[in-house]
Design a protein around this motif. Structure first.
Motif, PDB file in Angstrom:
ATOM      1  N   ALA A 190      33.367 -30.852  18.332  1.00  0.00           N
ATOM      2  CA  ALA A 190      32.773 -32.165  18.071  1.00  0.00           C
ATOM      3  C   ALA A 190      31.966 -32.143  16.774  1.00  0.00           C
ATOM      4  O   ALA A 190      32.002 -33.108  15.994  1.00  0.00           O
ATOM      5  CB  ALA A 190      31.882 -32.588  19.234  1.00  0.00           C
ATOM      6  N   GLY A 191      31.252 -31.055  16.524  1.00  0.00           N
ATOM      7  CA  GLY A 191      30.486 -30.935  15.291  1.00  0.00           C
ATOM      8  C   GLY A 191      31.374 -30.841  14.060  1.00  0.00           C
ATOM      9  O   GLY A 191      31.068 -31.421  13.012  1.00  0.00           O
ATOM     10  N   LEU A 192      32.494 -30.126  14.180  1.00  0.00           N
ATOM     11  CA  LEU A 192      33.424 -30.008  13.052  1.00  0.00           C
ATOM     12  C   LEU A 192      34.065 -31.359  12.732  1.00  0.00           C
ATOM     13  O   LEU A 192      34.219 -31.713  11.550  1.00  0.00           O
ATOM     14  CB  LEU A 192      34.502 -28.971  13.375  1.00  0.00           C
ATOM     15  N   ILE A 193      34.440 -32.095  13.768  1.00  0.00           N
ATOM     16  CA  ILE A 193      35.009 -33.429  13.550  1.00  0.00           C
ATOM     17  C   ILE A 193      33.985 -34.322  12.858  1.00  0.00           C
ATOM     18  O   ILE A 193      34.306 -35.077  11.927  1.00  0.00           O
ATOM     19  CB  ILE A 193      35.449 -34.054  14.889  1.00  0.00           C
ATOM     20  N   PHE A 194      32.723 -34.230  13.286  1.00  0.00           N
ATOM     21  CA  PHE A 194      31.660 -35.040  12.685  1.00  0.00           C
ATOM     22  C   PHE A 194      31.452 -34.656  11.220  1.00  0.00           C
ATOM     23  O   PHE A 194      31.177 -35.520  10.378  1.00  0.00           O
ATOM     24  CB  PHE A 194      30.363 -34.852  13.468  1.00  0.00           C
ATOM     25  N   ALA A 195      31.605 -33.370  10.894  1.00  0.00           N
ATOM     26  CA  ALA A 195      31.399 -32.915   9.517  1.00  0.00           C
ATOM     27  C   ALA A 195      32.439 -33.493   8.563  1.00  0.00           C
ATOM     28  O   ALA A 195      32.181 -33.609   7.356  1.00  0.00           O
ATOM     29  CB  ALA A 195      31.433 -31.390   9.463  1.00  0.00           C
ATOM     30  N   THR A 196      33.610 -33.872   9.072  1.00  0.00           N
ATOM     31  CA  THR A 196      34.647 -34.476   8.235  1.00  0.00           C
ATOM     32  C   THR A 196      34.529 -35.994   8.184  1.00  0.00           C
ATOM     33  O   THR A 196      35.353 -36.654   7.549  1.00  0.00           O
ATOM     34  CB  THR A 196      36.042 -34.102   8.747  1.00  0.00           C
ATOM     35  N   GLY A 197      33.529 -36.548   8.870  1.00  0.00           N
ATOM     36  CA  GLY A 197      33.336 -37.989   8.888  1.00  0.00           C
ATOM     37  C   GLY A 197      33.731 -38.647  10.194  1.00  0.00           C
ATOM     38  O   GLY A 197      33.505 -39.842  10.381  1.00  0.00           O
ATOM     39  N   GLY A 198      34.311 -37.896  11.123  1.00  0.00           N
ATOM     40  CA  GLY A 198      34.841 -38.474  12.357  1.00  0.00           C
ATOM     41  C   GLY A 198      33.934 -38.282  13.555  1.00  0.00           C
ATOM     42  O   GLY A 198      32.779 -37.869  13.438  1.00  0.00           O
ATOM     43  N   ALA A 199      34.484 -38.580  14.715  1.00  0.00           N
ATOM     44  CA  ALA A 199      33.762 -38.428  15.983  1.00  0.00           C
ATOM     45  C   ALA A 199      34.784 -38.396  17.101  1.00  0.00           C
ATOM     46  O   ALA A 199      35.861 -38.995  16.996  1.00  0.00           O
ATOM     47  CB  ALA A 199      32.777 -39.573  16.199  1.00  0.00           C
ATOM     48  N   LEU A 200      34.457 -37.696  18.171  1.00  0.00           N
ATOM     49  CA  LEU A 200      35.330 -37.672  19.340  1.00  0.00           C
ATOM     50  C   LEU A 200      35.212 -38.980  20.110  1.00  0.00           C
ATOM     51  O   LEU A 200      34.109 -39.521  20.270  1.00  0.00           O
ATOM     52  CB  LEU A 200      34.977 -36.509  20.265  1.00  0.00           C
ATOM     53  N   ASN A 201      36.336 -39.472  20.580  1.00  0.00           N
ATOM     54  CA  ASN A 201      36.333 -40.630  21.478  1.00  0.00           C
ATOM     55  C   ASN A 201      36.196 -40.089  22.897  1.00  0.00           C
ATOM     56  O   ASN A 201      37.196 -39.776  23.550  1.00  0.00           O
ATOM     57  CB  ASN A 201      37.623 -41.430  21.314  1.00  0.00           C
ATOM     58  N   LEU A 202      34.955 -39.970  23.363  1.00  0.00           N
ATOM     59  CA  LEU A 202      34.700 -39.300  24.634  1.00  0.00           C
ATOM     60  C   LEU A 202      35.283 -40.052  25.822  1.00  0.00           C
ATOM     61  O   LEU A 202      35.480 -39.462  26.891  1.00  0.00           O
ATOM     62  CB  LEU A 202      33.189 -39.108  24.819  1.00  0.00           C
ATOM     63  N   LEU A 203      35.571 -41.346  25.665  1.00  0.00           N
ATOM     64  CA  LEU A 203      36.199 -42.101  26.751  1.00  0.00           C
ATOM     65  C   LEU A 203      37.639 -41.644  26.984  1.00  0.00           C
ATOM     66  O   LEU A 203      38.179 -41.824  28.074  1.00  0.00           O
ATOM     67  CB  LEU A 203      36.157 -43.600  26.448  1.00  0.00           C
ATOM     68  N   LYS A 204      38.256 -41.074  25.962  1.00  0.00           N
ATOM     69  CA  LYS A 204      39.634 -40.583  26.082  1.00  0.00           C
ATOM     70  C   LYS A 204      39.699 -39.087  26.332  1.00  0.00           C
ATOM     71  O   LYS A 204      40.792 -38.552  26.535  1.00  0.00           O
ATOM     72  CB  LYS A 204      40.424 -40.930  24.810  1.00  0.00           C
ATOM     73  N   CYS A 205      38.560 -38.413  26.288  1.00  0.00           N
ATOM     74  CA  CYS A 205      38.552 -36.967  26.491  1.00  0.00           C
ATOM     75  C   CYS A 205      38.519 -36.637  27.985  1.00  0.00           C
ATOM     76  O   CYS A 205      37.914 -37.359  28.776  1.00  0.00           O
ATOM     77  CB  CYS A 205      37.330 -36.340  25.808  1.00  0.00           C
ATOM     78  N   PHE A 206      39.140 -35.544  28.357  1.00  0.00           N
ATOM     79  CA  PHE A 206      39.108 -35.067  29.742  1.00  0.00           C
ATOM     80  C   PHE A 206      39.398 -33.576  29.741  1.00  0.00           C
ATOM     81  O   PHE A 206      39.848 -33.016  28.736  1.00  0.00           O
ATOM     82  CB  PHE A 206      40.137 -35.818  30.608  1.00  0.00           C
TER      83      PHE A 206
END
Length: 327
Positions: A190-206
Motif C-alpha cells: 500500500a505504501g509503494l502504491i501511494f509513493a507512485t501517486g496511487g492508492a489501494l481500493n480497499l473495498l475491492k481488496c480481500f
C-alpha cells in the motif's frame, strides 16, 4: 521502449500485463496451480488480492518519465510527455454542451498519465515491475520441489496491470505468523502504491487464509473462519493514524479474479454457476432477437466462444457441467 525493457530485464517476470507474449489467463493459471500445490503440501498460507484505485489516472507524470528514461526513452521524448500532461486543457462535456471553462494540471495535478492512453499501460508495467522487485524483500511464497536437486521457487505474488495478488507461504510457518507477515507485506505494498501517486481500493481488496487441521480420522481440512482469528488492517499511507479491516473470504468461495472465480479449496462451483447464468441469459436474448442463423453463428464464433474459451484454461469443470452450459 518495451522491447528495450524486455531485452535488459527491467520487467518483473510476474507482471503479466501490457507485455508481448504474456496473457491474462497465464496469471490465473499460475494462481490455480499454486492453489493445487498448496493443498498437496498442506501449508498454512495467505493470499491477498488487491486493486489500485484509478491506476493510470494517479501515476505521477515525472516518475513515469524517469522510468521511461530508464528503459531507453530519449530525454526529449520524456520531457515532451511531461509538458503535454502539464499544459493539456480539459473541458467537461454533458448533454447540455461543452463547458466554457477548462481545467488542467497547471491548477492541480489530477489526471496522472491519462486513463485509456496508449502509453499508460507500458508506463505502469515499468513502474509496477520496480514495485514487485522491491516486494522480493518480503516473505512471499516459497514452493519446494519434490526433487532435492531442484531449487525452491519463490515469488512475492503476481499481477496483471494493477490487479495484484500477494502471497505469504513457507513451509513450517504457523497461521498466526503467516497473518503477521502478510499484514506487513500488505502495508508495504500500500505504501509503494501511494509513493507512485496511487492508492489501494480497499473495498475491492480481500484475502484468503489457509489454516489446516486434521479430523479425528486423520483427514486434512481447511479451517473455516473463526471469530478469534487475526485480522489484516491496512492504513492509508497519507493517514497512518487510521486503518481499515480488509475483508476475509472463506476458502470455499470463489471470488472474481481477472475474470475467473477460483476457490483455494479447488472447487469451481462459483465459476460454473456464473457461466451457467451467463449462458442462460445469452440463450434467452437470442430467442427474443430477430437475428437469422447466419448472424447467430457469427456471434457464437466471435463473441460467445471467446467468452467461454477464456476460463477453461484455468478451471476443472466436468464434462457434464460444460454440456449443461452449452445446452
Amino acid at each position: 521502449m518495451m522491447e528495450n525493457a524486455e531485452l535488459h530485464g527491467l520487467l518483473n517476470p510476474f507482471q503479466f500485463g501490457s507485455r508481448k507474449g504474456k496473457m491474462c489467463i497465464s496469471a490465473v493459471l499460475l494462481k490455480r496451480i499454486s492453489y493445487d500445490i498448496l493443498r498437496q503440501s498442506r501449508m498454512d498460507a495467505i493470499m491477498f488480492d488487491n486493486d489500485a484505485r484509478a491506476c493510470y489516472d494517479r501515476i505521477i507524470a515525472a516518475l513515469a518519465a524517469i522510468f521511461s528514461r530508464r528503459a531507453g526513452v530519449p530525454r526529449e521524448v520524456a520531457w515532451m510527455l511531461i509538458t503535454l500532461l502539464l499544459h493539456m486543457r480539459f473541458f467537461v462535456r454533458t448533454a447540455y454542451g461543452v463547458a466554457s471553462e477548462a481545467y488542467s494540471n497547471l491548477n492541480k495535478t489530477l489526471l496522472g498519465v491519462m486513463q485509456g492512453a496508449g502509453h499508460s499501460g507500458a508506463l505502469w508495467a515499468l513502474i509496477s515491475s520496480v514495485l514487485l522487485n522491491i516486494m522480493e524483500t518480503t516473505t512471499g511464497a516459497t514452493f519446494h520441489s519434490p526433487f532435492p536437486s531442484n531449487e525452491a521457487r519463490r515469488r512475492p505474488g503476481e499481477a496483471f496491470v494493477d490487479d495484484t495478488a500477494l502471497w505469504v507461504l513457507r513451509l513450517g510457518l504457523l497461521f498466526t505468523t503467516v497473518t503477521t507477515l502478510m499484514q506487513q507485506s500488505a502495508q508495504k505494498w500500500a505504501g509503494l502504491i501511494f509513493a507512485t501517486g496511487g492508492a489501494l481500493n480497499l473495498l475491492k481488496c480481500f484475502w484468503y487464509g489457509i489454516n489446516w487441521y486434521f479430523t479425528d480420522s486423520g483427514e486434512p481440512k481447511m479451517r473455516k473462519i473463526q471469530e478469534d482469528d487475526p485480522e489484516i488492517n491496512i492504513s492509508p499511507s497519507d493517514d497512518m493514524t487510521t486503518s481499515q479491516v480488509v475483508k476475509r473470504v472463506e476458502v470455499t468461495k470463489g471470488m472474481r479474479t481477472l475474470g475467473v472465480r477460483l476457490a483455494p479449496d479447488g472447487n469451481d462451483h462459483d465459476e460454473y454457476q456464473y457461466r451457467l447464468e451467463q449462458a442462460t441469459t445469452m440463450r434467452d436474448q437470442l430467442n427474443k432477437s430477430p437475428l437469422n442463423r447466419t448472424h447467430v453463428g457469427i456471434g457464437f464464433r466471435a463473441i460467445w466462444r471467446m467468452i467461454m474459451q477464456y476460463p477453461l484454461g484455468a478451471t476443472c469443470m466436468t464434462k457434464k457441467q460444460c454440456s449443461k452450459i452449452q445446452s
